[in-house]
Design a protein around this motif. Structure first.
Motif, PDB file in Angstrom:
ATOM      1  N   GLN A  94      57.054  47.031   2.369  1.00  0.00           N
ATOM      2  CA  GLN A  94      57.603  47.046   1.016  1.00  0.00           C
ATOM      3  C   GLN A  94      56.690  46.275   0.064  1.00  0.00           C
ATOM      4  O   GLN A  94      55.997  45.346   0.472  1.00  0.00           O
ATOM      5  CB  GLN A  94      58.999  46.412   1.005  1.00  0.00           C
ATOM      6  CG  GLN A  94      59.977  47.024   1.977  1.00  0.00           C
ATOM      7  CD  GLN A  94      60.283  48.471   1.642  1.00  0.00           C
ATOM      8  OE1 GLN A  94      60.383  48.831   0.483  1.00  0.00           O
ATOM      9  NE2 GLN A  94      60.411  49.290   2.665  1.00  0.00           N
ATOM     10  N   PRO A  95      56.714  46.617  -1.228  1.00  0.00           N
ATOM     11  CA  PRO A  95      55.909  45.867  -2.209  1.00  0.00           C
ATOM     12  C   PRO A  95      56.323  44.404  -2.313  1.00  0.00           C
ATOM     13  O   PRO A  95      55.497  43.545  -2.621  1.00  0.00           O
ATOM     14  CB  PRO A  95      56.180  46.585  -3.536  1.00  0.00           C
ATOM     15  CG  PRO A  95      56.850  47.857  -3.212  1.00  0.00           C
ATOM     16  CD  PRO A  95      57.398  47.755  -1.833  1.00  0.00           C
ATOM     17  N   GLU A  96      57.591  44.110  -2.051  1.00  0.00           N
ATOM     18  CA  GLU A  96      58.063  42.732  -2.124  1.00  0.00           C
ATOM     19  C   GLU A  96      57.340  41.838  -1.121  1.00  0.00           C
ATOM     20  O   GLU A  96      57.165  40.645  -1.355  1.00  0.00           O
ATOM     21  CB  GLU A  96      59.568  42.660  -1.875  1.00  0.00           C
ATOM     22  CG  GLU A  96      60.407  43.274  -2.962  1.00  0.00           C
ATOM     23  CD  GLU A  96      60.549  44.787  -2.846  1.00  0.00           C
ATOM     24  OE1 GLU A  96      60.154  45.357  -1.801  1.00  0.00           O
ATOM     25  OE2 GLU A  96      61.032  45.397  -3.806  1.00  0.00           O
ATOM     26  N   THR A  97      56.927  42.412  -0.010  1.00  0.00           N
ATOM     27  CA  THR A  97      56.221  41.633   1.003  1.00  0.00           C
ATOM     28  C   THR A  97      54.886  41.135   0.467  1.00  0.00           C
ATOM     29  O   THR A  97      54.501  39.994   0.708  1.00  0.00           O
ATOM     30  CB  THR A  97      56.006  42.480   2.268  1.00  0.00           C
ATOM     31  OG1 THR A  97      57.262  42.986   2.700  1.00  0.00           O
ATOM     32  CG2 THR A  97      55.392  41.661   3.380  1.00  0.00           C
ATOM     33  N   ARG A  99      54.181  40.554  -2.694  1.00  0.00           N
ATOM     34  CA  ARG A  99      54.458  39.502  -3.670  1.00  0.00           C
ATOM     35  C   ARG A  99      54.835  38.196  -2.970  1.00  0.00           C
ATOM     36  O   ARG A  99      54.450  37.115  -3.411  1.00  0.00           O
ATOM     37  CB  ARG A  99      55.548  39.971  -4.642  1.00  0.00           C
ATOM     38  CG  ARG A  99      55.045  41.059  -5.571  1.00  0.00           C
ATOM     39  CD  ARG A  99      55.967  41.303  -6.731  1.00  0.00           C
ATOM     40  NE  ARG A  99      57.164  42.028  -6.390  1.00  0.00           N
ATOM     41  CZ  ARG A  99      57.276  43.346  -6.363  1.00  0.00           C
ATOM     42  NH1 ARG A  99      56.232  44.093  -6.669  1.00  0.00           N
ATOM     43  NH2 ARG A  99      58.409  43.922  -6.063  1.00  0.00           N
ATOM     44  N   PHE A 100      55.581  38.293  -1.887  1.00  0.00           N
ATOM     45  CA  PHE A 100      55.919  37.098  -1.114  1.00  0.00           C
ATOM     46  C   PHE A 100      54.654  36.444  -0.554  1.00  0.00           C
ATOM     47  O   PHE A 100      54.508  35.217  -0.595  1.00  0.00           O
ATOM     48  CB  PHE A 100      56.884  37.449   0.018  1.00  0.00           C
ATOM     49  CG  PHE A 100      57.208  36.300   0.911  1.00  0.00           C
ATOM     50  CD1 PHE A 100      58.065  35.299   0.485  1.00  0.00           C
ATOM     51  CD2 PHE A 100      56.651  36.198   2.170  1.00  0.00           C
ATOM     52  CE1 PHE A 100      58.360  34.222   1.296  1.00  0.00           C
ATOM     53  CE2 PHE A 100      56.940  35.130   2.991  1.00  0.00           C
ATOM     54  CZ  PHE A 100      57.796  34.147   2.560  1.00  0.00           C
ATOM     55  N   PHE A 135      51.506  37.289 -11.595  1.00  0.00           N
ATOM     56  CA  PHE A 135      52.771  38.027 -11.573  1.00  0.00           C
ATOM     57  C   PHE A 135      53.062  38.769 -12.876  1.00  0.00           C
ATOM     58  O   PHE A 135      53.934  39.630 -12.904  1.00  0.00           O
ATOM     59  CB  PHE A 135      53.927  37.103 -11.188  1.00  0.00           C
ATOM     60  CG  PHE A 135      54.010  36.907  -9.711  1.00  0.00           C
ATOM     61  CD1 PHE A 135      54.655  37.819  -8.916  1.00  0.00           C
ATOM     62  CD2 PHE A 135      53.391  35.820  -9.115  1.00  0.00           C
ATOM     63  CE1 PHE A 135      54.705  37.657  -7.543  1.00  0.00           C
ATOM     64  CE2 PHE A 135      53.443  35.647  -7.747  1.00  0.00           C
ATOM     65  CZ  PHE A 135      54.097  36.573  -6.957  1.00  0.00           C
ATOM     66  N   ALA A 139      50.576  41.771  -9.932  1.00  0.00           N
ATOM     67  CA  ALA A 139      51.710  41.883  -9.000  1.00  0.00           C
ATOM     68  C   ALA A 139      52.983  42.356  -9.680  1.00  0.00           C
ATOM     69  O   ALA A 139      54.055  42.263  -9.099  1.00  0.00           O
ATOM     70  CB  ALA A 139      51.944  40.533  -8.318  1.00  0.00           C
ATOM     71  N   SER A 140      52.868  42.871 -10.872  1.00  0.00           N
ATOM     72  CA  SER A 140      54.043  43.318 -11.619  1.00  0.00           C
ATOM     73  C   SER A 140      54.151  44.836 -11.581  1.00  0.00           C
ATOM     74  O   SER A 140      53.148  45.534 -11.711  1.00  0.00           O
ATOM     75  CB  SER A 140      53.946  42.850 -13.071  1.00  0.00           C
ATOM     76  OG  SER A 140      54.991  43.393 -13.833  1.00  0.00           O
ATOM     77  N   PRO A 141      55.369  45.357 -11.433  1.00  0.00           N
ATOM     78  CA  PRO A 141      55.539  46.813 -11.504  1.00  0.00           C
ATOM     79  C   PRO A 141      55.216  47.346 -12.907  1.00  0.00           C
ATOM     80  O   PRO A 141      54.818  48.481 -13.069  1.00  0.00           O
ATOM     81  CB  PRO A 141      56.999  47.051 -11.161  1.00  0.00           C
ATOM     82  CG  PRO A 141      57.575  45.751 -10.768  1.00  0.00           C
ATOM     83  CD  PRO A 141      56.604  44.682 -11.083  1.00  0.00           C
TER      84      PRO A 141
END
Length: 177
Positions: A94-97, A99-100, A135, A139-141
């Motif tokens: 996932q993209p959240e990974t 960013r984490f 961010f 790292a921003s959509p």
């Protein structure tokens, strides 16, 4: 009564696995903190009262963290007996990974490299600037324009670094590195 969709059931199984692993990590970390707090010098030779020893608060916090980790792991294990770890590891696509991973990397660079190497206010300003800039752009959509993001990050970095430095040095009387 509404029925649970297969997608919601999959998310719940994944979260149970995540809770199980998180609970185990918190338990191990809490026990390590409690152990290292216990082996800290007690300073009896200086007549320090037992209630004010340096490791008391970290030890209590470590024990509390370990207790919370045990409860979290137990609850996740009881609720997610049919969940599989292959479903859990699908979360890493996932993209959240990503960013984490950026958050963890920036925090480690700040704590392990910058603080102590350069003045605290500068390290904090660099961290805040980098965090906001990354961010707001890459790292921003919905990325912001580079110049606008850089200006916003710079303003925030100066404000945060200044306030944190003043509050800790003048308010809490802590000498910063």
């Amino acid at each position: 009564m509404s029925e649970v969709t297969p997608e919601e059931e999959l998310v719940e199984r994944r979260m149970n696995r995540a809770d199980l692993l998180t609970g185990i990590v918190f338990t191990v970390l809490g026990l390590a903190i409690a152990y290292w707090s216990w082996v800290m010098p007690r300073l009896e030779v200086r007549g320090i009262h037992p209630a004010t020893v340096p490791g008391l608060v970290p030890g209590l916090l470590g024990a509390a963290l370990a207790g919370c980790g045990i409860v979290l792991a137990w609850r996740a294990g009881a609720q997610g007996r049919d969940a599989r770890f292959t479903e859990f590891f699908a979360l890493f696509n996932q993209p959240e990974t990503g960013r984490f991973a950026i958050v963890v990397t920036l925090a480690l660079i700040y704590a392990l490299v910058l603080v102590g190497l350069i003045p605290f206010w500068l390290a904090t300003a660099l961290f805040v600037f980098s965090f906001i800039f990354i961010f707001e752009t890459w790292a921003s959509p919905t990325p912001k324009p580079l110049a606008r993001a850089a200006l916003w990050a710079l303003v925030q970095a100066v404000i945060v670094a200044g306030l944190v430095t003043v509050v800790f040095e003048d308010g809490f009387l802590v000498r910063l590195p």
